[in-house]
Design an enzyme around this catalytic site. Structure first.
Site, PDB file in Angstrom:
ATOM      1  NE  ARG A 234      39.428  67.927  20.743  1.00 25.93           N
ATOM      2  CZ  ARG A 234      39.956  66.970  19.980  1.00 25.93           C
ATOM      3  NH1 ARG A 234      41.121  67.143  19.404  1.00 25.93           N
ATOM      4  NH2 ARG A 234      39.296  65.842  19.779  1.00 25.93           N
ATOM      5  CD  GLU A 263      40.526  73.016  15.807  1.00 25.83           C
ATOM      6  OE1 GLU A 263      41.737  73.204  15.935  1.00 25.83           O
ATOM      7  OE2 GLU A 263      40.014  71.898  15.878  1.00 25.83           O
ATOM      8  CG  HIS A 295      42.102  68.975  14.329  1.00 21.24           C
ATOM      9  ND1 HIS A 295      41.349  69.508  15.346  1.00 21.24           N
ATOM     10  CD2 HIS A 295      42.392  67.711  14.707  1.00 21.24           C
ATOM     11  CE1 HIS A 295      41.195  68.599  16.298  1.00 21.24           C
ATOM     12  NE2 HIS A 295      41.820  67.505  15.931  1.00 21.24           N
TER      13      HIS A 295
HETATM   14  P1  NAD Z   1      44.851  60.097  26.844  1.00 17.80           P
HETATM   15  O1  NAD Z   1      43.543  60.081  27.547  1.00 17.80           O
HETATM   16  O2  NAD Z   1      45.569  58.819  26.568  1.00 17.80           O
HETATM   17  O3  NAD Z   1      45.864  61.030  27.656  1.00 17.80           O
HETATM   18  C1  NAD Z   1      45.509  62.278  28.195  1.00 17.80           C
HETATM   19  C2  NAD Z   1      46.389  62.513  29.414  1.00 17.80           C
HETATM   20  O4  NAD Z   1      46.105  63.852  29.890  1.00 17.80           O
HETATM   21  C3  NAD Z   1      46.091  61.538  30.562  1.00 17.80           C
HETATM   22  O5  NAD Z   1      47.286  60.915  30.991  1.00 17.80           O
HETATM   23  C4  NAD Z   1      45.484  62.420  31.641  1.00 17.80           C
HETATM   24  O6  NAD Z   1      45.795  62.008  32.964  1.00 17.80           O
HETATM   25  C5  NAD Z   1      46.149  63.765  31.315  1.00 17.80           C
HETATM   26  N1  NAD Z   1      45.460  64.904  31.920  1.00 17.80           N
HETATM   27  C6  NAD Z   1      44.131  65.072  32.131  1.00 17.80           C
HETATM   28  N2  NAD Z   1      43.912  66.241  32.765  1.00 17.80           N
HETATM   29  C7  NAD Z   1      45.140  66.796  32.968  1.00 17.80           C
HETATM   30  C8  NAD Z   1      45.570  68.014  33.587  1.00 17.80           C
HETATM   31  N3  NAD Z   1      44.697  68.878  34.119  1.00 17.80           N
HETATM   32  N4  NAD Z   1      46.889  68.268  33.603  1.00 17.80           N
HETATM   33  C9  NAD Z   1      47.781  67.405  33.069  1.00 17.80           C
HETATM   34  N5  NAD Z   1      47.437  66.234  32.479  1.00 17.80           N
HETATM   35  C10 NAD Z   1      46.129  65.960  32.429  1.00 17.80           C
HETATM   36  O7  NAD Z   1      44.596  60.915  25.500  1.00 17.80           O
HETATM   37  P2  NAD Z   1      45.482  60.885  24.173  1.00 17.80           P
HETATM   38  O8  NAD Z   1      45.024  59.787  23.275  1.00 17.80           O
HETATM   39  O9  NAD Z   1      46.908  60.981  24.516  1.00 17.80           O
HETATM   40  O10 NAD Z   1      44.983  62.243  23.479  1.00 17.80           O
HETATM   41  C11 NAD Z   1      45.244  63.502  24.067  1.00 17.80           C
HETATM   42  C12 NAD Z   1      44.440  64.562  23.338  1.00 17.80           C
HETATM   43  O11 NAD Z   1      44.949  64.721  22.027  1.00 17.80           O
HETATM   44  C13 NAD Z   1      42.958  64.177  23.107  1.00 17.80           C
HETATM   45  O12 NAD Z   1      42.158  64.491  24.226  1.00 17.80           O
HETATM   46  C14 NAD Z   1      42.606  65.020  21.928  1.00 17.80           C
HETATM   47  O13 NAD Z   1      42.084  66.253  22.402  1.00 17.80           O
HETATM   48  C15 NAD Z   1      43.931  65.280  21.219  1.00 17.80           C
HETATM   49  N6  NAD Z   1      44.010  64.661  19.882  1.00 17.80           N
HETATM   50  C16 NAD Z   1      44.343  65.450  18.835  1.00 17.80           C
HETATM   51  C17 NAD Z   1      44.440  64.906  17.553  1.00 17.80           C
HETATM   52  C18 NAD Z   1      44.841  65.737  16.360  1.00 17.80           C
HETATM   53  O14 NAD Z   1      44.563  65.334  15.220  1.00 17.80           O
HETATM   54  N7  NAD Z   1      45.484  66.867  16.534  1.00 17.80           N
HETATM   55  C19 NAD Z   1      44.176  63.537  17.367  1.00 17.80           C
HETATM   56  C20 NAD Z   1      43.853  62.751  18.473  1.00 17.80           C
HETATM   57  C21 NAD Z   1      43.774  63.327  19.732  1.00 17.80           C
END
Ligand code: NAD
Length: 330
Positions: A234, A263, A295
Site C-alpha cells: 500500500r 495513486e 497497482h
Molecule cells: P497477509 O495478511 O497474509 O500478510 C500481512 C503480513 O503483514 C502478516 O504476516 C502480518 O503479521 C504482517 N504485519 C502486520 N503488521 C506488521 C508490521 N507492523 N510490521 C511487519 N509486519 C506486519 O496479507 P497479504 O495477502 O500477504 O497482503 C499484504 C498486502 O498486500 C495487503 O494488505 C495489501 O495491502 C497488498 N496487496 C497488494 C496488491 C497489489 O495488487 N499490489 C494485491 C493484493 C494485496
C-alpha cells in the site's frame, strides 16, 4: 441478492459474468463510478455493494449506504484500509474481503519490479527502440548471493520469500508474527537488521496505524547504499517526500512502486492527456532509477477468477449465515 458493483472495468465484468453461472440467485449491476459519498446513493434498491482498492468506504459513505438499506460491503481485494470498520460496525454493515486470492501473482510482480529496476529494463526497452544499442546506464548487480529483506511474511510476503530463495538469495524477514512454514530458509531478524543488511527490500504488510510511513527518512538512512526498494503493498507504507529525499541522497539503486501515496486518482485511469500539476508521482518519475506501475500486482487471469468466485461465495456465506473467515472486523 442484488449487488451494485462500483469502479468496474470490462475485465471485472468478464470475470464476474463467468463466475455468476454458479450463483444464479445473485444479480449484479455494474457502474464505472467509484464508491464515495457522492455515489453511495446509487445503491438505492440494492442489497449489497462491491467496492475496490480506491473506493472511499469512509464514515459518510457508510452512513449513506446504511440509509439505503445496504447490509453488506464486498471488497473485491485483500486490503481494506479504505473502509471505516468502526462505522460499519455501528451500522451493522458486514464487510467482507478476498484474502490471498493469488499471493504468487503479487509476489511475481514484486520480483518483476526488482528485476526491471536492477537491469533498468524500462530504459533498455526504450533505448533499443531508438536504435541506441549502448549499455550506458544499464548496469545492475547479480542477485544470486545477495540478501533479500522481506517486511511482512503473510501470504504474499511468504511467496516473495520463496521466489527470492529460488534466485539463490539469502532471505531475511521481519514480521510481528513469524510464519512457521518459512523457518527452514528464512532468517527472522529485527526490522533494523532487515533495513541495514538487505540488498533488496520488499514490503508486504497491510496499511495500518503501525505500518503507516514505516519507510521514512530515518528507516531509509538505515538502509545500505545501492539498495533496491519495492512496494507492492500500500502506498502509504512509504512517506513519499522522504523517499524523494532518499533518492536524492543516492541511497537507492532502484525503486519499484506498484503502489504510492498519490495513486487514488490515477489507478486504472488513462490520464495521458493531462498535465499533472503538483504531482509527487511526476517528481518520482523524473528519476532514472524509479519505475512505477499502476497497482497491477493482482492483475492475472487466475487472480481475477479467484476474486470473482470468492466474492460471490462471500455473498452466499453471508446469506446463509456461515462464517467464512473473510469477514473483516478490524
Ligand atoms: P497477509 O495478511 O497474509 O500478510 C500481512 C503480513 O503483514 C502478516 O504476516 C502480518 O503479521 C504482517 N504485519 C502486520 N503488521 C506488521 C508490521 N507492523 N510490521 C511487519 N509486519 C506486519 O496479507 P497479504 O495477502 O500477504 O497482503 C499484504 C498486502 O498486500 C495487503 O494488505 C495489501 O495491502 C497488498 N496487496 C497488494 C496488491 C497489489 O495488487 N499490489 C494485491 C493484493 C494485496
Amino acid at each position: 441478492m442484488k449487488i451494485l458493483f462500483y469502479d468496474t472495468k470490462s475485465y471485472d465484468r468478464d470475470s464476474f459474468t463467468d463466475a455468476l453461472s454458479k450463483f444464479p440467485d445473485i444479480e449484479i449491476e455494474y457502474t464505472k463510478s467509484d464508491l464515495d459519498p457522492r455515489t453511495a446513493a446509487l445503491a438505492d434498491g440494492f442489497d449489497a455493494v462491491c467496492a475496490f482498492v480506491s473506493s472511499d468506504v469512509g464514515a459518510r459513505t457508510l452512513e449513506i449506504l446504511h440509509e439505503k438499506g445496504i447490509g453488506l460491503v464486498l471488497m473485491r481485494c485483500a486490503g481494506y484500509n479504505n473502509v471505516d470498520l468502526e462505522v460499519a460496525k455501528k451500522y451493522d454493515i458486514c464487510v467482507m474481503c478476498v484474502p490471498g486470492y493469488s499471493p504468487e501473482a503479487v509476489a511475481e510482480h514484486a520480483m518483476a519490479l526488482v528485476l526491471a529496476c536492477n537491469r533498468r529494463l524500462y530504459k533498455a526497452y526504450n533505448k533499443v527502440r531508438e536504435n541506441d544499442f549502448s549499455l550506458s546506464g544499464l548496469m545492475g548487480v547479480t542477485l544470486h548471493g545477495k540478501t533479500a529483506g522481506i517486511i511482512g511474511t503473510g501470504k504474499i510476503g511468504a511467496a516473495m520469500c520463496r521466489i527470492c530463495k529460488g534466485f539463490g538469495m539469502r532471505v531475511l524477514a521481519y514480521d510481528v508474527y513469524q510464519n512457521e512454514a518459512l523457518k527452514g530458509f528464512v532468517e527472522y531478524v529485527s526490522l533494523e537488521k532487515v533495513l541495514s543488511d538487505s540488498d533488496v527490500i520488499s514490503l508486504h504488510c497491510p496499511l495500518t496505524d503501525s505500518t503507516y510511513h514505516m519507510i521514512n527518512i530515518d528507516t531509509i538512512r538505515q538502509m545500505k547504499d545501492g539498495v533496491i526498494l519495492v512496494n507492492t503493498s500500500r502506498g502509504a507504507l512509504v512517506k513519499t517526500d522522504d523517499l524523494v529525499e532518499g533518492i536524492r541522497m543516492l541511497k537507492f539503486a532502484g525503486v519499484g512502486l506498484d503502489v504510492y501515496e498519490e495513486e487514488t486518482n490515477n489507478v486504472f485511469e488513462d490520464r495521458s492527456d493531462e498535465i499533472l500539476e503538483h504531482s509527487t508521482t511526476a517528481r518520482l518519475l523524473s528519476f532514472p532509477n524509479v519505475m512505477i506501475t499502476s497497482h497491477q500486482g493482482f492483475f492475472t487471469r487466475e487472480a481475477l477468477d479467484a476474486i470473482a468466485s470468492t466474492t460471490l461465495q462471500n455473498v452466499r456465506d453471508f446469506e446463509e449465515g456461515n462464517a467464512s473467515g473473510n469477514e473483516v472486523t478490524g
